[in-house]
Each structure stands twice: as C-alpha cells, then as structure tokens.
Design an enzyme around this catalytic site. Structure first.
Site, PDB file in Angstrom:
ATOM      1  N   TYR A  68      40.253  31.246  33.117  1.00 56.37           N
ATOM      2  CA  TYR A  68      38.841  31.794  33.673  1.00 56.37           C
ATOM      3  C   TYR A  68      38.736  33.089  32.491  1.00 56.37           C
ATOM      4  CZ  TYR A  68      42.035  34.676  36.520  1.00 56.37           C
ATOM      5  OH  TYR A  68      42.693  35.771  37.193  1.00 56.37           O
ATOM      6  N   ASP A  74      47.779  38.711  28.461  1.00 60.83           N
ATOM      7  CA  ASP A  74      49.266  38.845  28.708  1.00 60.83           C
ATOM      8  C   ASP A  74      49.631  37.696  29.841  1.00 60.83           C
ATOM      9  OD1 ASP A  74      47.866  40.039  30.807  1.00 60.83           O
ATOM     10  OD2 ASP A  74      49.433  41.855  30.929  1.00 60.83           O
TER      11      ASP A  74
END
Length: 205
Positions: A68, A74
């Site tokens: 998304y 990360d």
C-alpha cells in the site's frame, strides 16, 4: 558489500557481518568511497544521497504495486526477506506483517512497549508499571502489573498467532517479546536480509 538502513536518528550499516551505527547529525556520507546500497525514511538525508553516485537507493527496485502507498520502506524490505511468516517488528511502534507464499497479505500497527506503558501511566499513576514479559498468558491476572501486561500482550499474541504461520521477531524490543512468543525466531538483521534479496533480483552485485 556495504548495506545501510537509514532512519531519523542514525545510519545503520552492515559491512559483511559487522553492523554499526552512525549519528545522522554528525555522519558525513561523503566520507565513504565504497558503493553503499541503502534504504531511507529520512527526507533530509535522501536529498544529500541522491547526488552521490556511490550510494544506491534500493527502494527504486521495489514493485510498489504489491504494497500500500504509505507503507514504510523498512517494513517492505522486511517482507521481501521472508516467504511464509508473520513479522513482528518491535520498535517505537510494533508493526505486524503477514506474508504467505511470498505475498504480502497485510498488516497492522500497534503501540510500542514504551508508548503503551506511557498510555497506562497517563490513565492513572497507579498503573505506572513495567510490563511482565514472563507472564503466563493462559492464567487470568490477579495483580495490577500482570493485569496491564496481560491486556497489552495477550491481544498482540492472539492476533499474531491466529494466522498459524512461523513468527519472526525483530526490532529493539524483540528479545523481550521472545519471552511471550517462545517459538518465534529472532532476526536483528531482517531488513538487511531483504536488501540482499532485492540486490540479487536486480542483479546489482
């Protein structure tokens, strides 16, 4: 090969098998002559590094359609490191991401250990306890410390375990959560593992 995961306060390097950190405020990226493969959530650092030919931003090689739009880079690289796993990244926030057959199924964000402890403290000074990670989650608590610990940890544990997948723990509070997730594996370099996977896929080495 030098890898670097850049946050808001530090450069986290992995050079072969040695990892170390440098402060964002004092470290000069120009001091590195070798090629560095990096990801970064720090916009100020990004503005500097994009001008340096030897710093390679690995985020450009990610297929963003699998994730998304606002998902942190990360988290994406941690997902890229695994196949059938629930990732629990226990940092300032606790992020939980579900991966099945190499596909990102979704995830959620939970308050981190320090944030949740502060929340209880804000409700009442009488609830200002550290969490008991040695708690038996199969026994209902009969004291205040265990009661807040149970409320925090049981909810997290139940949501993670109902996916019936192996669990990997990473992040600053991973070792504490390992007392609850006893069969989980610990991987403090999970993001770097994902970076290595992307490098291989992109044939950058």
């Amino acid at each position: 090969m030098i890898l670097c995961d850049i946050g808001n306060t530090s450069y986290h390097f992995l050079d072969e098998q040695k990892d170390y950190k440098k402060d964002v405020e004092t470290f000069n990226a120009l001091s590195v002559d070798e090629k560095v493969y990096y990801i970064s959530v720090n916009s100020n650092v990004n503005a500097v590094l994009e001008k340096l030919d030897n710093w390679i931003d690995l985020s450009q090689f990610i297929d963003r359609k699998k994730y998304y739009e606002t998902m942190g880079i990360d988290r994406i690289f941690a997902v890229e490191a695994v196949t059938n796993t629930v990732i629990v990244d226990a940092g300032s926030a606790i992020t939980v991401d579900v991966v099945k057959y190499g596909n990102f199924e979704g995830g959620f964000i939970y308050p981190g250990v320090d944030a949740m402890r502060q929340t209880y403290k804000n409700i009442s000074p009488a609830l200002d306890y550290s969490f008991n990670f040695d708690l038996d989650l199969d026994i209902m608590p009969k004291n205040s410390q265990d009661a807040i610990s149970y409320g925090f940890l049981k909810t997290l544990y139940s949501e993670v375990m109902h996916h019936e997948l192996p669990v990997v723990l990473t992040g600053g509070n991973a070792k504490e959560l390992h007392k609850i997730f006893k069969n989980a594996s610990l991987n403090e370099t999970l993001i770097f593992d994902g970076m290595k996977q992307i490098i291989k896929k992109a044939i950058l080495c």
